[in-house]
Scaffold this active site. Structure first.
Site: not given
Length: 480
Positions: A35-36, A206, A208, A210-211, A275, A294, A307
């Site tokens: 992820s991040h 990030d 993957d 999604d952010r 969340t 978010e 996201k």
């Protein structure tokens, strides 16, 4: 399972996985990701399971998986099975099981997802923005995560941005040694480039995909809560929403209430959730929610059940193309119309879990005691009166599921908020987050530094939580 679909070279963004699950009607999807977080052999590694709607597994599914895992007695492996992840197309294997044959399909990492984006946006308008006589120079940082191929193929090849617009586009297993977290702390190189004034629009993703983070010329920062509210206020710039309409908005509880102001003007409901994207998925499946987000730089719509960082960046480029204003002008116009929500998140990372647990336990006992209600806090010339407090719980309007203990809230009479929330960063360390929000309607007060405006609230948060005294820390690890 008789059929696996894998991205070329083992790479797929999280939004692309959601897209493919929905398109081929898969039973689900497995995402292996840091992820991040810091990645690599010595870093973070996670497994995310997506269900058949392309969204994160709801709690009931995760719990069922956990219960089944406790009854497993054996498993079989195929050490000699070799799949060529670089070769597009189907590969078939005889595994001597009920599936004859076992099929592995390698697909283009970007292709299916790109086709979905073409159906949502006016690519000609974005292309004109990036290549026309009044073109805007952009700077996009993939942070050596999975987004490199997407940025190059979609923003550069498809939409015409120069190849040198994209940086850090080679996916690396340790992300080049930096956490691929799109914020001002870890995307410092992008911020520095934007401060030079050469670029009118900047974004980072990030690991993957999604952010995301948005920057304007001269390094003008758009916080995630403002970005969500501005996207909501400008959905008419996107063909998808002109056709589908807007049914409702969703935001996680810690996300600022800037979205609520837009929803009130647009006369659509807002759903305040814990969340976790799985709560939005339920709302979107039931037709209640068109856009959600978010405060941790995750935003998306009902085109998927995840996201989607690149989708959000294309929304911003669409808004720039339609309004013919700079990022900063769009944000300031939004504040003038709806007011500014000063907002910051303070992360205390790498805490000993027991210490973090007891801080939250004692804080909950303090703020939910009746004597805390109507209490006043004087900080300098500021006086804050407590209006209400709670430990946030959510009743899902779709299935009635109740989710408790999702963060501690203090709401003051002037609509300022303090929120405390635990976020487990790994099985051995914990992150405690403090969120502060203050609303300002007067445009003459919109040019202040968020931390300066919020410092009285932060002083209250530190006083009642005693986090510095109890952890030995002098301050947060990350401020966003």
């Amino acid at each position: 399972i008789g059929r696996l679909v894998i991205g070329q070279n083992g790479i797929l963004s999280t939004p692309a996985v959601s897209c493919i699950i929905r398109k081929i009607k898969a039973a689900g999807g497995i995402i292996l990701t840091a992820s991040h977080s810091p990645g690599g052999p010595g870093g973070e590694f996670g497994v995310k399971f997506e269900v058949s709607n392309g969204g994160p597994a709801p709690d009931v599914v995760s719990e069922k998986i956990y219960q089944i895992s406790k009854t497993l007695e054996e498993y079989a492996i195929c050490p000699d099975l070799r799949v060529d992840l670089s070769r597009l197309g189907r590969q078939e294997f005889d595994l001597e099981n009920k599936f004859k044959p076992f099929r592995v399909e390698i697909v283009d990492s970007v292709d299916i997802y790109l086709n979905l984006l073409r159906s949502i946006f006016d690519f000609n308008a974005i292309r004109s923005l990036l290549t026309g006589p009044n073109q805007i120079k952009i700077r996009i940082d993939a942070m050596n995560g999975v987004m490199g191929p997407y940025v190059r193929k979609i923003l550069c090849d498809e939409l015409g941005a120069p190849a040198n617009s994209a940086i850090n586009c080679i996916p690396l297993e340790d992300f080049g040694g930096q956490p691929p977290d799109p914020n001002l702390t870890y995307a410092a190189a992008l911020l520095e480039a934007m401060r030079g004034g050469e670029y009118g629009f900047g974004a980072a993703f990030d690991a993957d995909g999604d952010r995301y983070m948005i920057l304007g010329q001269n390094g003008f920062f758009v916080n995630a809560s403002d970005s969500l509210a501005i996207i909501a206020a400008n959905l008419s710039c996107i063909p998808y929403f002109r056709q589908m309409g807007v049914r409702g908005f969703g935001r996680s509880m810690p996300t600022s209430t800037a979205l609520d102001k837009v929803a009130k003007v647009m006369k659509v409901p807002v759903y305040e959730t814990p969340t976790g994207w799985r709560y939005f998925s339920n709302l979107m499946d039931s037709g209640r929610c068109s856009l959600c987000g978010e405060e941790s730089f995750g935003t998306g719509s009902d085109h998927l059940r995840e996201k989607d960082g690149l989708w959000a960046v294309l929304v911003w480029l669409s808004i720039l193309a339609a309004r013919k204003q700079s990022v900063e002008e769009i944000v300031r116009d939004h504040w003038a119309k709806f007011g500014r929500h000063y907002y910051c998140r303070f992360d205390y990372e790498g805490l000993e879990p027991r210490t973090a647990y007891f801080i939250m336990r004692d804080l909950e006992a303090l703020i939910t005691d009746k004597s805390f209600s109507n209490q006043q806090f004087a900080v300098g010339s500021n006086i804050y009166s407590v209006e209400r407090t709670d430990s946030f719980e959510y009743v899902d309007p779709v299935d009635g599921t109740v989710t408790k203990r999702q963060g501690l809230r203090i709401v003051f009479s002037d609509a300022s908020r303090l929120i405390f929330r635990m976020s487990a960063s790994s099985h051995v360390r914990a992150t405690l987050r403090i969120y502060a929000e203050s609303y300002e309607k007067d445009p003459s007060q919109h040019d202040k530094e968020p931390q300066a405006v919020l410092s009285p609230l932060i002083a209250i948060a530190l006083k009642i939580s005693q986090i510095h005294e109890r952890t030995g820390r002098k301050g947060p690890t990350v401020i966003t």
